[in-house]
Design a protein around this motif. Structure first.
Motif, short mmCIF file in Angstrom:
data_model
loop_
_atom_site.label_atom_id
_atom_site.label_comp_id
_atom_site.label_asym_id
_atom_site.label_seq_id
_atom_site.Cartn_x
_atom_site.Cartn_y
_atom_site.Cartn_z
N GLN A 143 0.85 -1.18 0.00
CA GLN A 143 0.00 0.00 0.00
C GLN A 143 0.89 1.23 0.00
OE1 GLN A 143 -3.76 0.73 1.82
NE2 GLN A 143 -3.67 -1.24 2.85
N ALA A 144 0.46 2.26 -0.69
CA ALA A 144 1.17 3.53 -0.66
C ALA A 144 1.07 4.09 0.75
CB ALA A 144 0.57 4.49 -1.67
N ARG A 145 2.15 4.67 1.22
CA ARG A 145 2.19 5.25 2.56
C ARG A 145 2.25 6.77 2.46
NH1 ARG A 145 0.47 0.75 4.29
NH2 ARG A 145 1.96 -0.91 4.61
N TYR A 146 1.49 7.42 3.29
CA TYR A 146 1.45 8.88 3.30
C TYR A 146 1.63 9.38 4.73
CZ TYR A 146 -0.62 8.07 -1.26
OH TYR A 146 -0.85 7.64 -2.55
N LEU A 147 2.12 10.58 4.87
CA LEU A 147 2.22 11.23 6.17
C LEU A 147 0.88 11.90 6.44
CD1 LEU A 147 5.76 12.78 5.66
CD2 LEU A 147 5.19 10.70 6.90
N GLU A 148 -0.02 11.13 7.01
CA GLU A 148 -1.41 11.57 7.11
C GLU A 148 -1.58 12.90 7.82
OE1 GLU A 148 -4.31 8.63 8.12
OE2 GLU A 148 -3.22 7.07 7.05
N LYS A 149 -0.80 13.15 8.85
CA LYS A 149 -0.95 14.40 9.60
C LYS A 149 -0.25 15.57 8.90
CE LYS A 149 -1.64 12.44 14.17
NZ LYS A 149 -1.66 11.03 14.04
N GLU A 150 0.74 15.27 8.06
CA GLU A 150 1.51 16.31 7.40
C GLU A 150 1.02 16.66 6.00
OE1 GLU A 150 3.02 13.71 8.99
OE2 GLU A 150 3.76 14.81 10.72
N GLU A 151 0.31 15.74 5.34
CA GLU A 151 -0.15 15.98 3.98
C GLU A 151 -1.23 17.05 3.96
OE1 GLU A 151 0.85 14.60 1.10
OE2 GLU A 151 2.08 12.95 1.82
N LYS A 152 -1.06 18.03 3.09
CA LYS A 152 -2.08 19.08 2.96
C LYS A 152 -3.31 18.51 2.26
CE LYS A 152 -2.77 23.80 1.50
NZ LYS A 152 -2.14 25.02 1.02
N CYS A 153 -3.09 17.78 1.19
CA CYS A 153 -4.17 17.13 0.44
C CYS A 153 -3.87 15.63 0.40
CB CYS A 153 -4.27 17.69 -0.98
SG CYS A 153 -4.68 19.43 -1.03
N LEU A 154 -4.40 14.91 1.36
CA LEU A 154 -4.13 13.49 1.49
C LEU A 154 -4.74 12.70 0.33
CD1 LEU A 154 -2.84 11.40 3.40
CD2 LEU A 154 -5.06 11.22 4.53
N PRO A 155 -3.92 12.00 -0.46
CA PRO A 155 -4.45 11.21 -1.57
C PRO A 155 -5.29 10.04 -1.04
CG PRO A 155 -2.07 11.47 -1.76
CD PRO A 155 -2.46 11.94 -0.40
N PRO A 156 -6.19 9.51 -1.86
CA PRO A 156 -6.95 8.33 -1.45
C PRO A 156 -6.01 7.14 -1.24
CG PRO A 156 -7.80 9.23 -3.51
CD PRO A 156 -6.55 9.97 -3.19
N PRO A 157 -6.40 6.19 -0.39
CA PRO A 157 -5.58 4.99 -0.22
C PRO A 157 -5.39 4.28 -1.56
CG PRO A 157 -7.38 5.04 1.38
CD PRO A 157 -7.62 6.14 0.40
N SER A 158 -4.24 3.65 -1.71
CA SER A 158 -3.97 2.96 -2.97
C SER A 158 -2.94 1.86 -2.76
CB SER A 158 -3.45 3.94 -4.03
OG SER A 158 -2.21 4.48 -3.64
N ILE A 159 -2.92 0.96 -3.73
CA ILE A 159 -1.89 -0.08 -3.81
C ILE A 159 -0.85 0.42 -4.79
CG2 ILE A 159 -1.36 -2.44 -4.54
CD1 ILE A 159 -4.30 -3.14 -3.80
N ARG A 160 0.41 0.39 -4.39
CA ARG A 160 1.50 0.83 -5.26
C ARG A 160 2.04 -0.38 -6.01
NH1 ARG A 160 7.18 1.96 -4.58
NH2 ARG A 160 7.75 3.69 -5.93
N VAL A 161 2.09 -0.27 -7.32
CA VAL A 161 2.58 -1.35 -8.19
C VAL A 161 3.79 -0.83 -8.95
CG1 VAL A 161 2.00 -2.92 -10.09
CG2 VAL A 161 0.21 -2.19 -8.47
N VAL A 162 4.87 -1.59 -8.92
CA VAL A 162 6.09 -1.20 -9.63
C VAL A 162 6.46 -2.32 -10.61
CG1 VAL A 162 8.53 -0.61 -9.41
CG2 VAL A 162 6.90 0.14 -7.67
N VAL A 163 6.76 -1.91 -11.84
CA VAL A 163 7.17 -2.83 -12.90
C VAL A 163 8.64 -2.57 -13.20
CG1 VAL A 163 6.77 -3.51 -15.30
CG2 VAL A 163 4.85 -2.80 -13.86
N THR A 164 9.43 -3.65 -13.36
CA THR A 164 10.85 -3.49 -13.69
C THR A 164 11.14 -4.14 -15.04
OG1 THR A 164 11.63 -5.55 -12.69
CG2 THR A 164 11.41 -3.64 -11.23
N VAL A 165 12.26 -3.74 -15.63
CA VAL A 165 12.65 -4.30 -16.92
C VAL A 165 13.05 -5.77 -16.80
CG1 VAL A 165 13.38 -2.11 -17.90
CG2 VAL A 165 15.05 -3.51 -16.70
N GLU A 166 13.33 -6.22 -15.59
CA GLU A 166 13.74 -7.61 -15.39
C GLU A 166 12.57 -8.58 -15.35
OE1 GLU A 166 16.51 -7.97 -12.19
OE2 GLU A 166 17.80 -6.40 -12.99
N GLN A 167 11.35 -8.06 -15.28
CA GLN A 167 10.18 -8.94 -15.28
C GLN A 167 9.85 -9.34 -16.71
OE1 GLN A 167 7.95 -5.99 -12.99
NE2 GLN A 167 7.42 -7.62 -11.56
N THR A 168 9.53 -10.61 -16.88
CA THR A 168 9.16 -11.10 -18.20
C THR A 168 7.69 -10.79 -18.48
OG1 THR A 168 8.46 -13.27 -17.39
CG2 THR A 168 10.81 -13.02 -17.96
#
Length: 94
Positions: free
Chosen positions: A49-74
């Protein structure tokens, strides 16, 4: 993926999956997304899950799942990950 929307730039290796419709409770949204993350991990697909500084964020984004793709993945690994995320999300969000 039904129930989720993709957020991010098309050229970026990272993107986010957010609920198409919030439950109305940030805590409940976080729990649903965490359940998807946990079930994917049980199937050897690593997400976080994406992590946010809930108390520090001026505009807190909605909760989300962070997905990362790399060139090494087939293409086969990416297809397996996408189908796993889809299956799990459909089960959790129904």
């Amino acid at each position: 993926i039904s129930g989720l929307k993709v957020v991010g730039e098309s050229l970026s290796p990272a993107f986010h999956l957010q609920l198409e419709e919030s439950t109305g409770s940030r805590e409940q949204d976080v729990r649903l997304l965490q359940e998807i993350v946990d079930q994917c991990m049980n199937r050897s697909i690593a997400l976080t899950q994406a992590r946010y500084l809930e108390k520090e964020e001026k505009c807190l984004p909605p909760p989300s799942i962070r997905v990362v793709v790399t060139v090494e993945q087939t293409a086969e690994e990416l297809e397996r990950a996408a189908s796993t995320i889809k299956e799990v999300a459909q089960a959790v969000l129904l």
